[in-house]
Design a protein around this motif. Sequence first.
Motif, PDB file in Angstrom:
ATOM      1  N   LEU A 201      -4.587 -12.268  75.417  1.00  0.00           N
ATOM      2  CA  LEU A 201      -4.814 -12.814  76.748  1.00  0.00           C
ATOM      3  C   LEU A 201      -6.292 -13.091  76.995  1.00  0.00           C
ATOM      4  O   LEU A 201      -6.642 -14.044  77.700  1.00  0.00           O
ATOM      5  CB  LEU A 201      -4.284 -11.840  77.812  1.00  0.00           C
ATOM      6  CG  LEU A 201      -2.852 -12.065  78.299  1.00  0.00           C
ATOM      7  CD1 LEU A 201      -1.857 -11.878  77.173  1.00  0.00           C
ATOM      8  CD2 LEU A 201      -2.507 -11.141  79.466  1.00  0.00           C
ATOM      9  N   ARG A 202      -7.162 -12.281  76.406  1.00  0.00           N
ATOM     10  CA  ARG A 202      -8.599 -12.445  76.630  1.00  0.00           C
ATOM     11  C   ARG A 202      -9.125 -13.742  76.020  1.00  0.00           C
ATOM     12  O   ARG A 202     -10.225 -14.182  76.357  1.00  0.00           O
ATOM     13  CB  ARG A 202      -9.355 -11.248  76.057  1.00  0.00           C
ATOM     14  CG  ARG A 202      -9.277 -11.114  74.543  1.00  0.00           C
ATOM     15  CD  ARG A 202      -9.850  -9.783  74.066  1.00  0.00           C
ATOM     16  NE  ARG A 202     -11.242  -9.637  74.438  1.00  0.00           N
ATOM     17  CZ  ARG A 202     -12.258 -10.008  73.656  1.00  0.00           C
ATOM     18  NH1 ARG A 202     -12.018 -10.552  72.474  1.00  0.00           N
ATOM     19  NH2 ARG A 202     -13.489  -9.825  74.049  1.00  0.00           N
ATOM     20  N   ASN A 579     -17.788 -15.172  70.284  1.00  0.00           N
ATOM     21  CA  ASN A 579     -17.539 -14.981  71.717  1.00  0.00           C
ATOM     22  C   ASN A 579     -17.374 -16.294  72.473  1.00  0.00           C
ATOM     23  O   ASN A 579     -17.480 -16.333  73.692  1.00  0.00           O
ATOM     24  CB  ASN A 579     -18.653 -14.155  72.353  1.00  0.00           C
ATOM     25  CG  ASN A 579     -19.999 -14.865  72.287  1.00  0.00           C
ATOM     26  OD1 ASN A 579     -20.167 -15.839  71.549  1.00  0.00           O
ATOM     27  ND2 ASN A 579     -20.958 -14.375  73.056  1.00  0.00           N
ATOM     28  N   LEU A 580     -17.109 -17.391  71.760  1.00  0.00           N
ATOM     29  CA  LEU A 580     -16.948 -18.703  72.390  1.00  0.00           C
ATOM     30  C   LEU A 580     -15.748 -19.414  71.765  1.00  0.00           C
ATOM     31  O   LEU A 580     -15.743 -19.710  70.565  1.00  0.00           O
ATOM     32  CB  LEU A 580     -18.213 -19.543  72.232  1.00  0.00           C
ATOM     33  CG  LEU A 580     -18.224 -20.890  72.960  1.00  0.00           C
ATOM     34  CD1 LEU A 580     -18.133 -20.682  74.476  1.00  0.00           C
ATOM     35  CD2 LEU A 580     -19.476 -21.691  72.594  1.00  0.00           C
ATOM     36  N   GLN A 621     -17.150 -15.010  76.224  1.00  0.00           N
ATOM     37  CA  GLN A 621     -17.088 -13.561  76.378  1.00  0.00           C
ATOM     38  C   GLN A 621     -18.502 -12.980  76.244  1.00  0.00           C
ATOM     39  O   GLN A 621     -18.958 -12.675  75.130  1.00  0.00           O
ATOM     40  CB  GLN A 621     -16.142 -12.974  75.332  1.00  0.00           C
ATOM     41  CG  GLN A 621     -14.702 -13.438  75.538  1.00  0.00           C
ATOM     42  CD  GLN A 621     -13.848 -13.378  74.286  1.00  0.00           C
ATOM     43  OE1 GLN A 621     -14.346 -13.227  73.179  1.00  0.00           O
ATOM     44  NE2 GLN A 621     -12.540 -13.517  74.474  1.00  0.00           N
ATOM     45  N   PRO A 622     -19.201 -12.817  77.375  1.00  0.00           N
ATOM     46  CA  PRO A 622     -20.569 -12.310  77.299  1.00  0.00           C
ATOM     47  C   PRO A 622     -20.641 -10.897  76.745  1.00  0.00           C
ATOM     48  O   PRO A 622     -21.601 -10.544  76.056  1.00  0.00           O
ATOM     49  CB  PRO A 622     -21.046 -12.372  78.759  1.00  0.00           C
ATOM     50  CG  PRO A 622     -19.788 -12.358  79.574  1.00  0.00           C
ATOM     51  CD  PRO A 622     -18.777 -13.080  78.747  1.00  0.00           C
ATOM     52  N   ILE A 626     -15.090  -8.696  78.884  1.00  0.00           N
ATOM     53  CA  ILE A 626     -15.120  -9.745  79.900  1.00  0.00           C
ATOM     54  C   ILE A 626     -14.899 -11.116  79.260  1.00  0.00           C
ATOM     55  O   ILE A 626     -15.531 -11.455  78.261  1.00  0.00           O
ATOM     56  CB  ILE A 626     -16.456  -9.752  80.669  1.00  0.00           C
ATOM     57  CG1 ILE A 626     -16.674  -8.403  81.358  1.00  0.00           C
ATOM     58  CG2 ILE A 626     -16.482 -10.886  81.690  1.00  0.00           C
ATOM     59  CD1 ILE A 626     -15.669  -8.084  82.420  1.00  0.00           C
ATOM     60  N   SER A 627     -14.002 -11.918  79.864  1.00  0.00           N
ATOM     61  CA  SER A 627     -13.801 -13.303  79.454  1.00  0.00           C
ATOM     62  C   SER A 627     -13.988 -14.208  80.660  1.00  0.00           C
ATOM     63  O   SER A 627     -13.309 -14.040  81.678  1.00  0.00           O
ATOM     64  CB  SER A 627     -12.393 -13.509  78.879  1.00  0.00           C
ATOM     65  OG  SER A 627     -12.191 -12.769  77.703  1.00  0.00           O
ATOM     66  N   LEU A 628     -14.903 -15.161  80.543  1.00  0.00           N
ATOM     67  CA  LEU A 628     -15.086 -16.202  81.545  1.00  0.00           C
ATOM     68  C   LEU A 628     -14.428 -17.468  81.012  1.00  0.00           C
ATOM     69  O   LEU A 628     -14.649 -17.835  79.848  1.00  0.00           O
ATOM     70  CB  LEU A 628     -16.566 -16.445  81.808  1.00  0.00           C
ATOM     71  CG  LEU A 628     -17.410 -15.223  82.171  1.00  0.00           C
ATOM     72  CD1 LEU A 628     -18.881 -15.620  82.303  1.00  0.00           C
ATOM     73  CD2 LEU A 628     -16.920 -14.579  83.461  1.00  0.00           C
ATOM     74  N   TYR A 629     -13.619 -18.140  81.842  1.00  0.00           N
ATOM     75  CA  TYR A 629     -12.915 -19.295  81.313  1.00  0.00           C
ATOM     76  C   TYR A 629     -12.844 -20.421  82.329  1.00  0.00           C
ATOM     77  O   TYR A 629     -13.022 -20.225  83.540  1.00  0.00           O
ATOM     78  CB  TYR A 629     -11.504 -18.915  80.866  1.00  0.00           C
ATOM     79  CG  TYR A 629     -10.564 -18.506  81.982  1.00  0.00           C
ATOM     80  CD1 TYR A 629      -9.834 -19.457  82.686  1.00  0.00           C
ATOM     81  CD2 TYR A 629     -10.418 -17.170  82.339  1.00  0.00           C
ATOM     82  CE1 TYR A 629      -8.982 -19.086  83.713  1.00  0.00           C
ATOM     83  CE2 TYR A 629      -9.554 -16.789  83.355  1.00  0.00           C
ATOM     84  CZ  TYR A 629      -8.839 -17.758  84.034  1.00  0.00           C
ATOM     85  OH  TYR A 629      -7.993 -17.389  85.057  1.00  0.00           O
TER      86      TYR A 629
END
Length: 850
Positions: A201-202, A579-580, A621-622, A626-629
């Motif tokens: 999911l992340r 992380n990208l 994902q910094p 944490i995942s920013l999308y």
Amino acid sequence: MKQLCNSIPLSVGLGTAVLIAAQPALAIDLAPLKAVETNAKTTEPAAIESTAVAQADVVVITSIQLEETVQGFTLQLETSNELPIPQTSITGNGLTADIPNAILRLAETEEFQISDPVAGIALVTVINLPNNQVQIAIIGTDAPPVVNLITGATGLTVSAQPGDAVTQTAADDSLRIVVTGEQAGYLVSDTSTATRTNTPLRDIPQSIQVIPRQIIDDQQAIGLEEVLDNAAGVTFLGNNDGRGLDISIRGFDNAPVLRDGVLLPFFGGDAAEPELANLERVDVLRGPVSVYGQAEPGGVINLVTKKPLAEPYYNLQFQGGNRGFISPSVDISGPVTEDGRLLYRLNALYRREDSFRDVDSDFERFFIAPTLTWLISDRTDLTLNLEYTKDNEPLDFGTLAFGDGIADISPERVLTGSEATVEQDYLNVGYTLEHRFSDNWSLQNQFRYTSSSYDYSIFAAPLFLDESTGILDRFVVDQFGETDTYSLYTNAQGKFKTGSVQHRLLFGIDLNRVEDETITRSNFEQEDFFSPINIFEPDDLAFPRFSDDSLVDIFDDSPATRRDQLGIYLQDQIDILDNLILVAGLRYDLVDQETTLVVTGEEASEQQEEALTPRIGIVYQPIEPISLYANYSRSFVPNSATDTDGQLLEPEEGEGFEVGIRGEIIENRLAVNLAYFDITKQNVATDDPNDPFFASIATGEQRSRGVDVNLTGEILPGWNMVASYAYIDAEITEDNTFPVGNRLSGVPEQSASLWTTYEIQSGDLQGLGFGLGVNFVDERQGDLSNSFQADSYFLTNAAVFYRRNNWQARLNIDNLFDIDFIESVSNSDRTRRIYPGDPLTVRASVSYTF
């Protein structure tokens, strides 16, 4: 520290003693951890979770990653499917987890070995054992490690930290095993719904919520709408005049329902309500979903069914409750043959319940779902499945609007006739064939045939209410409808690299045919064809009795619709950096549909449409939790609705963008997802106000934007929760009939839910637990004219349960304070599809698993 399959020489030989010392670099023989049973503490499967059982397929472990954490490290095993639950044991300072029905196939080595990954851990290994078993071994320097195991659809996460030799009093005290995933626990780590590939999911650039079996069981839910109360931004809009569910996601109705990833494109939702007994979990994917095609821009619902198991499993359950509710059920599974190549599963139940409405009949359901899996080889398996549901229930069109609200009549009052019923038959049969060419490439082929029919008895259909007198005009009628769907899906997926960039490619083709027809019968020539009543006079609700022989087909223009659809899609999940992640896809749809007149057989209209729908999303994902999308996608849905001339309307088109954040508040235990969305939909079909029963119009453009958030997982050992909140601003933005700015019908501006349970973990009361839940739904507009509203409501639910060995007992009370409320309204005329909610409801159950 992040390492992939770093190998360090390891001597493995039976009979060699286990040497564990405080020094960090020791050559250690792991064989006695498997062979020696003296002084070993083994965790029994029932002690982990009685419902957590192994999956059927021989699962291939293709990759292993070890990452250092603040407390210790995590070991991530990536697989082709869900791993069976490991059997764990401790010997000395070592812990082993043996995984049945699995095989280790790494790209560059035959086994995974790392010495001294963190302070306090001497060695970590993952090796193959005979008879398709994989063993994980973690050796502590001073004490056995403290371990958390979390299973998911595409792997196993092992979280470990060094044990404390000073505080440990016994070997088993240092072992803390919590097996969660799709059969136990509230938090699920991965799914295939969003991308058609098993993905954490992340790593998904879209809002998705997974409601696992444990939540369904804890709430004793028996209807899909009850399960979806846990999902942010999802609204139940009623049962479509007794013919199936209408569900809104992010403001848009008719949300499509998938079963194991196969879209079931029923026209108008004319299908029996899905049975939960055969479901492993319910996935809610929000926003436009181009990978599936023919999907509303609000999102889709994927029902993931239970699979056959490699080990014998038997669960017997009996439920009972108020209003005459009874429901015995059985769930059994295991191998058919001695070699374990042929596996089965059978779910079956019977259910009956009296309605709280004033009707003469009760609800009855018979359901059976056999499944057979043939493990043809280590790389090929075939699953055959069948589901059959037969329902007989009261026909209920709901209550009425009056003024700018709901008519002040008893919620028990039925206006279509107390003897009216609807019978439904639902059959779903098909197969799934999967072949894995290698560890990186696979091919899957699925076929589903679905038949759904409904048959109304003679009833009084509401037409128009004269609010000055309270007289409701009705006419005597009956109706029959049938829908047949044929779906064939084939896709290939594989992993490869271009330089340092990892790709996961998906290419697929799907074919669908839907055939749908409806026949309406009455008799205009009979003197008492019309049956007006006064809604405020309870003794005036009867309607004239007609015989079937006196009814004839009354609409020569009743349509039969055939739709053929071809879809081709391509998707690439690209790991640009660790992380990208970039997800890009494109789908092409070609749809040909025609309508003919049921009575005369003449062609009424024909339409051929095509569309390209793109999808692009990115995840950053910094830090690990944490995942920013963000994502942008389009949707395309052919219109089956026709205008007053019998012509098909233009296809509906949607587009939307979303930005969000997903994070783990507690590592591998508690996660949150927060999203902002903006979705637009054009060419929307709604009832023609001049002919609401038999014609539709395209309202123009609708837009929905807002925020939704969901929180799921375990706060403390034994304390689980799922919570959601949504703010939705859904309105008409262009139209030739309804005022611009009117809110979309049935959609609350704000809604929220909370469900939490706590189970005592030790002592004489171990296994005793309690649950508490609340649901809030804001005021809703009843139609697109916004001519009336349904009030907001707040419900409280409670539960108590007890687990002991193989036994479980539960008591759930819904609507604890017996609140009168309107559960759902759906865009229609003011005389139907306004449904009162259930009063206080009690359900008790006892189950035995062996």
